[in-house]
Design a protein around this motif. Structure first.
Motif, PDB file in Angstrom:
ATOM      1  N   GLN A  71      -1.495 -21.986 -76.041  1.00  0.00           N
ATOM      2  CA  GLN A  71      -1.008 -22.270 -74.685  1.00  0.00           C
ATOM      3  C   GLN A  71      -0.354 -23.651 -74.617  1.00  0.00           C
ATOM      4  O   GLN A  71       0.702 -23.818 -74.012  1.00  0.00           O
ATOM      5  CB  GLN A  71      -2.153 -22.163 -73.679  1.00  0.00           C
ATOM      6  CG  GLN A  71      -2.577 -20.736 -73.426  1.00  0.00           C
ATOM      7  CD  GLN A  71      -3.852 -20.615 -72.601  1.00  0.00           C
ATOM      8  OE1 GLN A  71      -4.680 -21.516 -72.584  1.00  0.00           O
ATOM      9  NE2 GLN A  71      -4.003 -19.493 -71.930  1.00  0.00           N
ATOM     10  N   LYS A  72      -0.975 -24.631 -75.261  1.00  0.00           N
ATOM     11  CA  LYS A  72      -0.404 -25.988 -75.274  1.00  0.00           C
ATOM     12  C   LYS A  72       0.906 -26.025 -76.049  1.00  0.00           C
ATOM     13  O   LYS A  72       1.868 -26.666 -75.620  1.00  0.00           O
ATOM     14  CB  LYS A  72      -1.403 -26.979 -75.871  1.00  0.00           C
ATOM     15  CG  LYS A  72      -2.559 -27.290 -74.957  1.00  0.00           C
ATOM     16  CD  LYS A  72      -3.535 -28.264 -75.598  1.00  0.00           C
ATOM     17  CE  LYS A  72      -4.706 -28.515 -74.665  1.00  0.00           C
ATOM     18  NZ  LYS A  72      -5.702 -29.398 -75.270  1.00  0.00           N
ATOM     19  N   THR A  73       0.954 -25.335 -77.182  1.00  0.00           N
ATOM     20  CA  THR A  73       2.173 -25.292 -77.994  1.00  0.00           C
ATOM     21  C   THR A  73       3.298 -24.608 -77.226  1.00  0.00           C
ATOM     22  O   THR A  73       4.445 -25.055 -77.248  1.00  0.00           O
ATOM     23  CB  THR A  73       1.904 -24.550 -79.324  1.00  0.00           C
ATOM     24  OG1 THR A  73       0.829 -25.194 -80.009  1.00  0.00           O
ATOM     25  CG2 THR A  73       3.129 -24.545 -80.210  1.00  0.00           C
ATOM     26  N   LYS A  74       2.959 -23.526 -76.524  1.00  0.00           N
ATOM     27  CA  LYS A  74       3.945 -22.805 -75.716  1.00  0.00           C
ATOM     28  C   LYS A  74       4.523 -23.712 -74.640  1.00  0.00           C
ATOM     29  O   LYS A  74       5.737 -23.785 -74.452  1.00  0.00           O
ATOM     30  CB  LYS A  74       3.288 -21.579 -75.075  1.00  0.00           C
ATOM     31  CG  LYS A  74       4.178 -20.817 -74.124  1.00  0.00           C
ATOM     32  CD  LYS A  74       3.422 -19.689 -73.450  1.00  0.00           C
ATOM     33  CE  LYS A  74       4.248 -19.038 -72.370  1.00  0.00           C
ATOM     34  NZ  LYS A  74       3.517 -17.997 -71.651  1.00  0.00           N
ATOM     35  N   GLN A  75       3.654 -24.426 -73.957  1.00  0.00           N
ATOM     36  CA  GLN A  75       4.094 -25.326 -72.893  1.00  0.00           C
ATOM     37  C   GLN A  75       5.013 -26.421 -73.460  1.00  0.00           C
ATOM     38  O   GLN A  75       6.082 -26.695 -72.907  1.00  0.00           O
ATOM     39  CB  GLN A  75       2.897 -25.955 -72.195  1.00  0.00           C
ATOM     40  CG  GLN A  75       3.273 -26.839 -71.030  1.00  0.00           C
ATOM     41  CD  GLN A  75       2.053 -27.412 -70.329  1.00  0.00           C
ATOM     42  OE1 GLN A  75       0.923 -27.127 -70.690  1.00  0.00           O
ATOM     43  NE2 GLN A  75       2.288 -28.224 -69.322  1.00  0.00           N
ATOM     44  N   LYS A  76       4.611 -27.009 -74.568  1.00  0.00           N
ATOM     45  CA  LYS A  76       5.413 -28.063 -75.201  1.00  0.00           C
ATOM     46  C   LYS A  76       6.767 -27.516 -75.638  1.00  0.00           C
ATOM     47  O   LYS A  76       7.805 -28.151 -75.435  1.00  0.00           O
ATOM     48  CB  LYS A  76       4.664 -28.646 -76.399  1.00  0.00           C
ATOM     49  CG  LYS A  76       5.399 -29.763 -77.086  1.00  0.00           C
ATOM     50  CD  LYS A  76       4.599 -30.293 -78.263  1.00  0.00           C
ATOM     51  CE  LYS A  76       5.400 -31.347 -79.006  1.00  0.00           C
ATOM     52  NZ  LYS A  76       4.784 -31.750 -80.247  1.00  0.00           N
ATOM     53  N   TYR A  77       6.766 -26.326 -76.233  1.00  0.00           N
ATOM     54  CA  TYR A  77       8.006 -25.705 -76.693  1.00  0.00           C
ATOM     55  C   TYR A  77       8.971 -25.497 -75.527  1.00  0.00           C
ATOM     56  O   TYR A  77      10.156 -25.821 -75.623  1.00  0.00           O
ATOM     57  CB  TYR A  77       7.688 -24.362 -77.369  1.00  0.00           C
ATOM     58  CG  TYR A  77       8.901 -23.553 -77.738  1.00  0.00           C
ATOM     59  CD1 TYR A  77       9.650 -23.857 -78.874  1.00  0.00           C
ATOM     60  CD2 TYR A  77       9.314 -22.473 -76.955  1.00  0.00           C
ATOM     61  CE1 TYR A  77      10.768 -23.108 -79.221  1.00  0.00           C
ATOM     62  CE2 TYR A  77      10.424 -21.728 -77.297  1.00  0.00           C
ATOM     63  CZ  TYR A  77      11.148 -22.046 -78.421  1.00  0.00           C
ATOM     64  OH  TYR A  77      12.256 -21.312 -78.752  1.00  0.00           O
ATOM     65  N   PHE A  78       8.474 -24.966 -74.416  1.00  0.00           N
ATOM     66  CA  PHE A  78       9.353 -24.697 -73.288  1.00  0.00           C
ATOM     67  C   PHE A  78       9.836 -25.987 -72.632  1.00  0.00           C
ATOM     68  O   PHE A  78      10.965 -26.046 -72.138  1.00  0.00           O
ATOM     69  CB  PHE A  78       8.696 -23.741 -72.291  1.00  0.00           C
ATOM     70  CG  PHE A  78       8.757 -22.321 -72.760  1.00  0.00           C
ATOM     71  CD1 PHE A  78       9.955 -21.623 -72.778  1.00  0.00           C
ATOM     72  CD2 PHE A  78       7.629 -21.675 -73.227  1.00  0.00           C
ATOM     73  CE1 PHE A  78      10.033 -20.324 -73.238  1.00  0.00           C
ATOM     74  CE2 PHE A  78       7.694 -20.365 -73.689  1.00  0.00           C
ATOM     75  CZ  PHE A  78       8.900 -19.692 -73.689  1.00  0.00           C
ATOM     76  N   GLU A  79       9.028 -27.020 -72.644  1.00  0.00           N
ATOM     77  CA  GLU A  79       9.481 -28.315 -72.136  1.00  0.00           C
ATOM     78  C   GLU A  79      10.595 -28.869 -73.018  1.00  0.00           C
ATOM     79  O   GLU A  79      11.595 -29.392 -72.509  1.00  0.00           O
ATOM     80  CB  GLU A  79       8.312 -29.302 -72.052  1.00  0.00           C
ATOM     81  CG  GLU A  79       7.357 -28.996 -70.912  1.00  0.00           C
ATOM     82  CD  GLU A  79       6.067 -29.814 -70.973  1.00  0.00           C
ATOM     83  OE1 GLU A  79       5.930 -30.693 -71.842  1.00  0.00           O
ATOM     84  OE2 GLU A  79       5.196 -29.553 -70.121  1.00  0.00           O
ATOM     85  N   GLU A  80      10.432 -28.750 -74.324  1.00  0.00           N
ATOM     86  CA  GLU A  80      11.471 -29.201 -75.259  1.00  0.00           C
ATOM     87  C   GLU A  80      12.754 -28.393 -75.081  1.00  0.00           C
ATOM     88  O   GLU A  80      13.858 -28.952 -75.133  1.00  0.00           O
ATOM     89  CB  GLU A  80      10.977 -29.098 -76.707  1.00  0.00           C
ATOM     90  CG  GLU A  80       9.922 -30.111 -77.055  1.00  0.00           C
ATOM     91  CD  GLU A  80       9.283 -29.872 -78.421  1.00  0.00           C
ATOM     92  OE1 GLU A  80       9.618 -28.872 -79.097  1.00  0.00           O
ATOM     93  OE2 GLU A  80       8.436 -30.697 -78.811  1.00  0.00           O
ATOM     94  N   MET A  81      12.613 -27.083 -74.895  1.00  0.00           N
ATOM     95  CA  MET A  81      13.790 -26.235 -74.699  1.00  0.00           C
ATOM     96  C   MET A  81      14.510 -26.587 -73.406  1.00  0.00           C
ATOM     97  O   MET A  81      15.741 -26.565 -73.343  1.00  0.00           O
ATOM     98  CB  MET A  81      13.400 -24.752 -74.699  1.00  0.00           C
ATOM     99  CG  MET A  81      12.984 -24.225 -76.065  1.00  0.00           C
ATOM    100  SD  MET A  81      14.216 -24.487 -77.351  1.00  0.00           S
ATOM    101  CE  MET A  81      15.538 -23.457 -76.770  1.00  0.00           C
ATOM    102  N   LYS A  82      13.746 -26.917 -72.385  1.00  0.00           N
ATOM    103  CA  LYS A  82      14.341 -27.296 -71.108  1.00  0.00           C
ATOM    104  C   LYS A  82      15.190 -28.561 -71.286  1.00  0.00           C
ATOM    105  O   LYS A  82      16.319 -28.642 -70.800  1.00  0.00           O
ATOM    106  CB  LYS A  82      13.228 -27.554 -70.080  1.00  0.00           C
ATOM    107  CG  LYS A  82      13.679 -27.468 -68.641  1.00  0.00           C
ATOM    108  CD  LYS A  82      12.552 -27.804 -67.697  1.00  0.00           C
ATOM    109  CE  LYS A  82      11.784 -26.582 -67.315  1.00  0.00           C
ATOM    110  NZ  LYS A  82      10.748 -26.852 -66.303  1.00  0.00           N
TER     111      LYS A  82
END
Length: 142
Positions: A71-82
């Motif tokens: 869940q944390k990795t997913k959140q970080k990934y989507f923040e980076e993609m944004k």
């Protein structure tokens, strides 16, 4: 109903062990699959697998840790993609404006269409495309 013959008593522990081994093998395979999916940025699929495992084994601490980590990795990934997408969008809008200023309207439109592929609701790009198309239409009528 099991009968109490001596041969049956010997087979039952073997069957129980086979079932345990199969369950353990399934859990191990699902854990590997979840980890592989996470490595490929398929976080929701990985979380679905981990939740299946928690249904089977609710107290499995390893799976709980993996769920939290994923869940944390997913959140970080989507923040980076944004952030990455914002840079791409800003770049494409600015490139489009530069093309527009240089009267390269088709190229400008292509840049703004790139923005809409990432962010279909990007109002500035829609507006710029509309303006450029009006000018192109006027020029074609001449």
């Amino acid at each position: 109903i099991l009968q109490n013959s001596g041969a049956d008593n010997i087979e039952i522990p073997k069957l129980i062990q086979q079932v345990k081994d199969n369950i353990l093998s399934d859990i191990t395979n699902k854990l590997k699959e979840g980890k592989r999916l996470t490595e490929n940025n398929k976080y929701d699929d990985a979380l679905n697998i981990y939740n299946e495992l928690l249904d089977i084994s609710p107290d499995n601490e390893e799976v709980r840790i993996l769920v939290n980590k994923t869940q944390k990795t997913k959140q970080k990934y989507f923040e980076e993609m944004k952030i990455k997408n914002k840079k791409i969008i800003d770049n494409a809008i600015n490139n489009g404006i530069e093309f527009y200023r240089n009267k390269q309207l088709k190229e400008a439109i292509d840049e703004w269409k790139k923005v809409l592929e990432i962010d279909p609701d990007n109002e500035p790009s829609k507006m710029y495309i509309e303006r450029a198309l009006k000018i192109l239409n006027m020029l074609e009528k001449k």
